[in-house]
Design a protein around this motif. Sequence first.
Motif, mmCIF file in Angstrom:
data_model
loop_
_atom_site.group_PDB
_atom_site.id
_atom_site.type_symbol
_atom_site.label_atom_id
_atom_site.label_comp_id
_atom_site.label_asym_id
_atom_site.label_seq_id
_atom_site.Cartn_x
_atom_site.Cartn_y
_atom_site.Cartn_z
ATOM 1 N N LEU A 128 0.705 -1.261 -0.026
ATOM 2 C CA LEU A 128 -0.037 0.116 0.106
ATOM 3 C C LEU A 128 0.981 1.302 -0.013
ATOM 4 O O LEU A 128 0.233 2.256 -0.159
ATOM 5 N N HIS A 129 2.145 1.039 0.291
ATOM 6 C CA HIS A 129 3.000 2.270 0.330
ATOM 7 C C HIS A 129 4.191 2.274 -0.698
ATOM 8 O O HIS A 129 4.991 1.381 -0.721
ATOM 9 N N GLU A 130 4.234 3.251 -1.572
ATOM 10 C CA GLU A 130 5.093 3.333 -2.614
ATOM 11 C C GLU A 130 6.610 3.088 -2.186
ATOM 12 O O GLU A 130 7.408 2.477 -2.953
ATOM 13 N N HIS A 131 7.046 3.787 -1.357
ATOM 14 C CA HIS A 131 8.356 3.662 -0.795
ATOM 15 C C HIS A 131 8.707 2.400 -0.284
ATOM 16 O O HIS A 131 9.836 1.872 -0.396
ATOM 17 N N LEU A 132 7.778 1.872 0.371
ATOM 18 C CA LEU A 132 7.951 0.306 0.982
ATOM 19 C C LEU A 132 8.127 -0.555 -0.135
ATOM 20 O O LEU A 132 8.902 -1.600 -0.324
ATOM 21 N N LEU A 133 7.162 -0.452 -1.168
ATOM 22 C CA LEU A 133 6.980 -1.349 -2.544
ATOM 23 C C LEU A 133 8.555 -1.278 -3.292
ATOM 24 O O LEU A 133 8.952 -2.189 -3.743
ATOM 25 N N GLN A 139 5.660 -9.536 -10.999
ATOM 26 C CA GLN A 139 4.475 -9.331 -10.174
ATOM 27 C C GLN A 139 4.422 -8.230 -9.490
ATOM 28 O O GLN A 139 3.669 -7.255 -9.305
ATOM 29 N N ASP A 140 5.579 -8.003 -8.704
ATOM 30 C CA ASP A 140 5.663 -6.983 -7.833
ATOM 31 C C ASP A 140 5.830 -5.721 -8.544
ATOM 32 O O ASP A 140 5.300 -4.572 -8.189
ATOM 33 N N LEU A 141 6.551 -5.653 -9.734
ATOM 34 C CA LEU A 141 6.676 -4.306 -10.474
ATOM 35 C C LEU A 141 5.097 -4.010 -11.109
ATOM 36 O O LEU A 141 4.803 -2.794 -11.033
ATOM 37 N N GLN A 142 4.395 -4.956 -11.478
ATOM 38 C CA GLN A 142 2.920 -4.593 -11.927
ATOM 39 C C GLN A 142 2.187 -3.926 -10.580
ATOM 40 O O GLN A 142 1.298 -3.053 -10.757
ATOM 41 N N HIS A 148 3.309 -0.299 -10.145
ATOM 42 C CA HIS A 148 2.781 0.568 -11.218
ATOM 43 C C HIS A 148 1.373 0.686 -10.955
ATOM 44 O O HIS A 148 0.574 2.062 -10.994
ATOM 45 N N HIS A 149 0.627 -0.223 -10.506
ATOM 46 C CA HIS A 149 -1.016 -0.304 -10.086
ATOM 47 C C HIS A 149 -1.060 0.897 -8.858
ATOM 48 O O HIS A 149 -2.034 1.524 -9.100
ATOM 49 N N LEU A 150 -0.113 0.815 -7.911
ATOM 50 C CA LEU A 150 -0.109 1.480 -6.794
ATOM 51 C C LEU A 150 0.176 3.024 -7.261
ATOM 52 O O LEU A 150 -0.557 4.169 -6.754
ATOM 53 N N LEU A 151 1.050 3.287 -7.982
ATOM 54 C CA LEU A 151 1.376 4.628 -8.634
ATOM 55 C C LEU A 151 0.141 5.245 -9.423
ATOM 56 O O LEU A 151 -0.207 6.432 -9.668
#
Length: 185
Positions: A110-115, A168-171, A174-177
């Motif tokens: 849920l958090h861009e910087h953590l992901l 999968q995590d990159l997707q 991008h979804h989060l962004l």
Amino acid sequence: MTKQLKEKELYEIINSVVQAVGMTMTIKQDHSGVNMSYNFIGDYVGFDAERLIEAKNELQYPPSLEVYVKTMTLHELGHAVDREALQSSLPRTIEIFTMKKQHSLQEIYLHEHLLSMLLEEHDMNIQFEQTAWENAWALNCKHHFVCDKEFDYIRQHSLATYKKIYEQDLQAYHHLLNQPVPQLA
């Protein structure tokens, strides 16, 4: 074949490769659930006999157990050749590990910087894996343990597992962004 005989056979295959390439490496059987690993802090190769056999059988076209174990041993020795780079990554690896301990997976996603830290870890892992496979290729070319076709097949399969998780995590990133930013009232 009993479990103890299989474990001994696997140890002997791994040890034969280590000896043939002229490396001095401790080999430890563990029950980690990881087929084989190189511990750069302790400078040893670990293997989980049951998982090693399962992992080989998960390939669409499984090679012989001997070919699979020799190839994976070369790969782990490829990490050992890259030990200095692995050691230099330790401070950042600890930071990422600490972050993962402090946050649930739900929070991380849920958090861009953590992901982004998770993506950084994936990227580091992929780079280390690719380097280890390059080093393993050089060792195999010098010592001719397995044929090129089987080596490449196992290498591609192994790398694909790392790349799949990264993608999968990159997707998810991008979804989060692309999520709308909540407006404050």
